[in-house]
Write a protein that holds these residues in place. Structure first.
Motif: not given
Length: 149
Positions: A76-79, A104, A106, A116, A118
Motif C-alpha cells: 500500500t502506497e500512501e501519498t 510517500h 509504503v 519490490s 526500486h
C-alpha cells in the motif's frame, strides 16, 4: 545526438526474478530487508522485502526520480493529497513512476510477505523523513547514504 534516459519502471521490470539477483532474497523479522542489485551510469536498482506490517516512514528520495514495482504480494502506497494521506493498493506486477519531489509511505498491510524492486535516478544520496501535522508536511529527519543505509 541526445540518448533518451531509460524508463525507470522498465528498468525495474528487468529485475523481477529474485533468482537472478546478486544478493539472495531474504526476509528480516525486525526490519525491511534491502539490497542494492545494480548501479548504472545514471541510476541504481534496489530490492526490498516486506513482511506483514513492515513499512516506511513518510519520506522523499532526496531529489531523485524513480519507480518501483511490486514483484510479489501487495503493498500500500500512501501519498499526500489535500493535507491527508491517500492510500493505493499495488498488487504484484503493478508499479509506478515518480518525480524528484514525490513523498510517500509504503507498507505491507497484507497477510503475506511482499517483494519490490526500486530504481532511482540519480542514485540515492539522502532521504528526508516527514511528519504530517495539521495537514502540512514537516521535516523530521534527513538521512544520508552511507550512514542510514
Amino acid at each position: 545526438m541526445h540518448t533518451p534516459e531509460p524508463d525507470l519502471l522498465a528498468v525495474a521490470r528487468r529485475w523481477t526474478d529474485p533468482a537472478a539477483w546478486p544478493s539472495p532474497l531474504r526476509y528480516d523479522p525486525d526490519q525491511r530487508w534491502y539490497a542494492r542489485l545494480a548501479t548504472g551510469a545514471d541510476h541504481e536498482v534496489w530490492a526490498l522485502s516486506w513482511l506483514p506490517g513492515q513499512g516506511t516512514d513518510l519520506h522523499d528520495h532526496g531529489g531523485s526520480a524513480g519507480a518501483f514495482l511490486v514483484v510479489a504480494g501487495v503493498l500500500t502506497e500512501e501519498t499526500v493529497g489535500a493535507g491527508r494521506l491517500r492510500p493505493q493498493r499495488l498488487a504484484a506486477g503493478v508499479g509506478r513512476r515518480f518525480g524528484p519531489r514525490h513523498v510517500h509511505v509504503v507498507t505491507n498491510r497484507d497477510a503475506v510477505p511482499a517483494v519490490s524492486v526500486h530504481v532511482y535516478r540519480p542514485a540515492l544520496r539522502r532521504m528526508t523523513r516527514y511528519l504530517l501535522a495539521d495537514g502540512r508536511l514537516r521535516v523530521a529527519e534527513v538521512a544520508e547514504a552511507g550512514v542510514a543505509w
